[in-house]
Motif scaffolding. Structure first.
Motif, short mmCIF file in Angstrom:
data_model
loop_
_atom_site.label_atom_id
_atom_site.label_comp_id
_atom_site.label_asym_id
_atom_site.label_seq_id
_atom_site.Cartn_x
_atom_site.Cartn_y
_atom_site.Cartn_z
N GLU A 6 2.88 -23.07 49.05
CA GLU A 6 2.24 -22.74 47.76
C GLU A 6 2.01 -21.24 47.66
N CYS A 22 5.10 -23.97 44.11
CA CYS A 22 5.26 -24.74 45.35
C CYS A 22 6.76 -24.80 45.64
N TRP A 36 0.27 -32.04 42.55
CA TRP A 36 -0.75 -31.03 42.85
C TRP A 36 -2.09 -31.73 43.01
N ARG A 38 -6.29 -30.96 44.37
CA ARG A 38 -7.26 -29.89 44.63
C ARG A 38 -8.46 -30.45 45.37
N ILE A 69 2.42 -29.21 34.55
CA ILE A 69 3.26 -29.24 35.73
C ILE A 69 4.71 -29.21 35.28
N LEU A 80 2.49 -25.17 38.56
CA LEU A 80 1.32 -25.68 37.85
C LEU A 80 0.76 -24.51 37.03
N TYR A 93 -5.97 -25.59 46.03
CA TYR A 93 -4.95 -26.40 45.38
C TYR A 93 -3.82 -26.63 46.39
N CYS A 95 -0.11 -28.61 47.26
CA CYS A 95 1.12 -29.24 46.79
C CYS A 95 1.46 -30.36 47.76
#
Length: 115
Positions: A6, A22, A36, A38, A69, A80, A93, A95
């Protein structure tokens, strides 16, 4: 296996935008979907957005209308785009790829939104 890296995180003021990337490498032909997630301190990991191998997308209610996305198959990269960021979007965040051989994760990128 699939390797995911990422990039694009950082510090932004409320209302601002960031675009996360990513980059995938390895056995990417087995990828069924890219996600994605978080994770904020003290909170559970949250699924933010998904894009399937057919191009279908889905989003958490908390980001609908603000996050998008997308993917570039030629670059093996998923993005993203995050607009109208809020302090509540502050998190690491991550991936992730869903494959026939299991799920793989990147190392994460920090997004911090100040009020």
């Amino acid at each position: 296996q699939v390797q995911l890296v990422e990039s694009g995180g950082g510090f932004v003021q409320s209302g601002g935008s960031l675009r996360l990337s990513c980059a995938a490498s390895g056995i990417i032909r087995n990828i069924n979907a890219m996600n994605w997630y978080r994770q904020a301190p003290g909170k559970q990991r949250e699924l933010v957005a998904t894009i399937t191998s057919s191009g279908s997308t889905s989003y958490a209610d908390s980001v609908k209308g603000r996050f998008t996305i997308s993917r570039d198959n030629a670059k093996n990269t998923v993005y993203l785009q995050m607009n109208s960021l809020e302090p509540e979007d502050t998190a690491v965040y991550l991936c992730s790829s869903s494959t026939s051989r299991g799920r793989f994760w990147g190392q994460g990128t920090q997004v911090t939104v100040s009020s």
